[in-house]
Design an enzyme around this catalytic site. Structure first.
Site, PDB file in Angstrom:
ATOM      1  N   HIS A   1      35.136 138.890 -32.765  1.00 52.78           N
ATOM      2  CA  HIS A   1      34.600 140.249 -32.603  1.00 52.78           C
ATOM      3  C   HIS A   1      35.495 141.319 -33.235  1.00 52.78           C
ATOM      4  O   HIS A   1      35.089 142.484 -33.324  1.00 52.78           O
ATOM      5  CB  HIS A   1      34.393 140.586 -31.129  1.00 52.78           C
ATOM      6  CG  HIS A   1      33.366 139.738 -30.446  1.00 52.78           C
ATOM      7  ND1 HIS A   1      32.054 139.669 -30.879  1.00 52.78           N
ATOM      8  CD2 HIS A   1      33.444 138.909 -29.362  1.00 52.78           C
ATOM      9  CE1 HIS A   1      31.374 138.835 -30.080  1.00 52.78           C
ATOM     10  NE2 HIS A   1      32.198 138.356 -29.168  1.00 52.78           N
TER      11      HIS A   1
ATOM     12  N   ASP B   1      29.834 130.318 -31.511  1.00 54.73           N
ATOM     13  CA  ASP B   1      30.010 130.996 -30.219  1.00 54.73           C
ATOM     14  C   ASP B   1      28.661 131.568 -29.756  1.00 54.73           C
ATOM     15  O   ASP B   1      27.810 131.913 -30.584  1.00 54.73           O
ATOM     16  CB  ASP B   1      31.037 132.122 -30.404  1.00 54.73           C
ATOM     17  CG  ASP B   1      31.445 132.809 -29.111  1.00 54.73           C
ATOM     18  OD1 ASP B   1      32.523 132.471 -28.589  1.00 54.73           O
ATOM     19  OD2 ASP B   1      30.696 133.693 -28.635  1.00 54.73           O
TER      20      ASP B   1
ATOM     21  N   HIS C   1      28.079 134.431 -28.680  1.00 51.12           N
ATOM     22  CA  HIS C   1      27.942 135.824 -29.128  1.00 51.12           C
ATOM     23  C   HIS C   1      28.011 135.914 -30.657  1.00 51.12           C
ATOM     24  O   HIS C   1      28.735 135.143 -31.295  1.00 51.12           O
ATOM     25  CB  HIS C   1      29.054 136.689 -28.535  1.00 51.12           C
ATOM     26  CG  HIS C   1      29.127 136.649 -27.035  1.00 51.12           C
ATOM     27  ND1 HIS C   1      29.963 135.783 -26.356  1.00 51.12           N
ATOM     28  CD2 HIS C   1      28.460 137.351 -26.098  1.00 51.12           C
ATOM     29  CE1 HIS C   1      29.806 135.964 -25.048  1.00 51.12           C
ATOM     30  NE2 HIS C   1      28.899 136.902 -24.854  1.00 51.12           N
TER      31      HIS C   1
ATOM     32  N   TYR D   1      33.713 130.234 -21.035  1.00 55.04           N
ATOM     33  CA  TYR D   1      34.313 130.786 -19.810  1.00 55.04           C
ATOM     34  C   TYR D   1      34.054 129.941 -18.581  1.00 55.04           C
ATOM     35  O   TYR D   1      34.430 130.332 -17.481  1.00 55.04           O
ATOM     36  CB  TYR D   1      33.842 132.247 -19.642  1.00 55.04           C
ATOM     37  CG  TYR D   1      34.120 133.016 -20.918  1.00 55.04           C
ATOM     38  CD1 TYR D   1      35.424 133.381 -21.240  1.00 55.04           C
ATOM     39  CD2 TYR D   1      33.116 133.273 -21.851  1.00 55.04           C
ATOM     40  CE1 TYR D   1      35.714 134.016 -22.441  1.00 55.04           C
ATOM     41  CE2 TYR D   1      33.388 133.904 -23.056  1.00 55.04           C
ATOM     42  CZ  TYR D   1      34.688 134.271 -23.339  1.00 55.04           C
ATOM     43  OH  TYR D   1      34.984 134.877 -24.535  1.00 55.04           O
TER      44      TYR D   1
END
Ligand code: SP5
Ligand code: ZN
Length: 359
Positions: free
Chosen positions: A175, A211, A213, A339
């Site tokens: 990111h 990922d 995201h 996570y």
């Protein structure tokens, strides 16, 4: 998956444990940190238990870091916690992490030049685009260690010593844009490693971002570049973070036109659908003619991930490695999200085992 001893090196820097997010500000409330050091420790332990050797990240100078990132961002990461403490924020109001406050967006400036405030709490908004990515003591050292880990991993595959390496580069990077942190990312490990391969003689490299995201930082860094193909499979940004990038019509610009591929997928996407999308991305990577592939290996696509909405299960992860191995290219995997701490290790090991079984 047959049991086999993993020969893939896990590149590691002890500095990567020094970043402690402590908390994040999400929709105005402070919640517990998500991107915790235990994630990296669990992945390292699982890879080691599977037989993978640990390789120490070797220090690299700042040349390629400075080629990818705005020197203002690196300077800020190096110095902001000291300035924050000097100005008393840890005691009043009692916040020992640097939290951004006012964001100098294009909409705020309306074309006026960006000025750099003197006040540290003013400057905090200049190098961040969200409120979830706090800086504390150790954040800079960890982020810089992660860059060394990613650079060392691509050195191992570019030299021909290994076909595959895994960079345990925490904090994650995909990111982070050239000039801003966000999404628990400070420096873009994979983008820096891709640039390093190009600086050392490769003409074309690919980044495959799996990922959950969208890898908006990597996309933005290479948006106008024809020598890096970026492919990402991710949650539709209409519904999920990072919201402002990751749409299917974002294809790159200028010399980079056609070198960016986004495959947004709906909430609830299962392994079968997701793996079909991966095949689409890999066919494009093959057609591009990449000489090496970097994989932003977030495992937050997992069905039990606490912040995500895809439904991959443990048996899907070896399939990811198997398909990526089908490219037949030197491959460096890099740590990103994921996570469900109890399962991030087995899922990461699964990818690497699948890759080795196919190669
Ligand atoms: C590297 C990476 O995976 N970064 C992810 C950044 C996503 N940030 C948005 C998370 C939204 C969290 N929602 C909090 C739910 C609290 N119950
Ligand atoms: Zn993620």
């Amino acid at each position: 998956m047959p049991t086999m001893s993993l020969r893939t090196p896990v590149v590691w820097s002890d500095a990567c444990l020094l970043h402690e997010p402590k908390g994040e500000v999400w929709v105005g409330v402070t919640i517990e940190g998500t991107e915790i050091a235990a994630r990296a420790e669990v992945i390292r332990a699982a890879l080691e238990a599977a037989g993978a050797p640990v390789a120490a990240a070797s220090p690299h100078d700042d040349t390629v870091l400075d080629a990818v990132h705005d020197p203002g961002l690196t300077e800020w990461l190096r110095t902001c916690t000291t300035d924050w403490a000097r100005d008393g924020f840890p005691s009043n109001p009692g916040q020992n992490r640097v939290v951004p406050y006012v964001f100098p967006t294009a909409a705020m400036l309306g074309g006026m030049p960006l000025r750099t405030p003197v006040a540290v709490n003013g400057r905090a908004g200049q190098f961040a685009y969200d409120t979830m990515t706090l800086v504390g003591p150790g954040t800079w050292e960890a982020a810089r260690g992660a860059v060394d880990a990613a650079l060392t991993a691509v050195d191992l595959v570019a030299s021909g010593d290994h076909d595959v390496a895994y960079a345990l580069c925490r904090p994650p990077g995909h990111h982070a844009t050239a000039a801003a942190m966000g999404g628990f990312c400070y420096l873009n490990n994979v983008a820096i490693a891709a640039q390093h391969l190009l600086d050392n003689g490769m003409q074309r490299v690919a980044v495959v971002d799996v990922d959950y995201h969208h890898g908006n930082g990597t996309q933005a860094i290479f948006w106008e570049r024809g020598d890096v193909f970026f492919a990402s499979l991710h949650a539709d940004p209409h519904d999920d973070y990072p919201f402002f990038a990751g749409h299917a019509d974002e294809v790159g610009a200028g010399p980079g036109h056609g070198c960016n591929l986004n495959l947004p997928l709906p909430p609830g996407t299962d392994g079968a659908t997701w793996l079909q999308a991966l095949d689409v991305a890999l066919a494009r990577v093959a057609a591009f003619g990449a000489q090496a592939v970097l994989v932003s290996l977030g495992v937050d696509t997992f069905e039990k991930d606490p912040i995500s909405a895809f439904k991959l299960n443990g048996r899907d992860y070896p399939q990811i490695g198997r398909r990526i191995a089908g490219l037949g290219l030197p491959t460096a995997y890099a740590f990103e999200g994921g996570y469900a701490t109890a399962e991030v290790g087995t899922n990461t090991v699964g990818v690497i085992q699948g890759h080795l079984a196919a190669a």
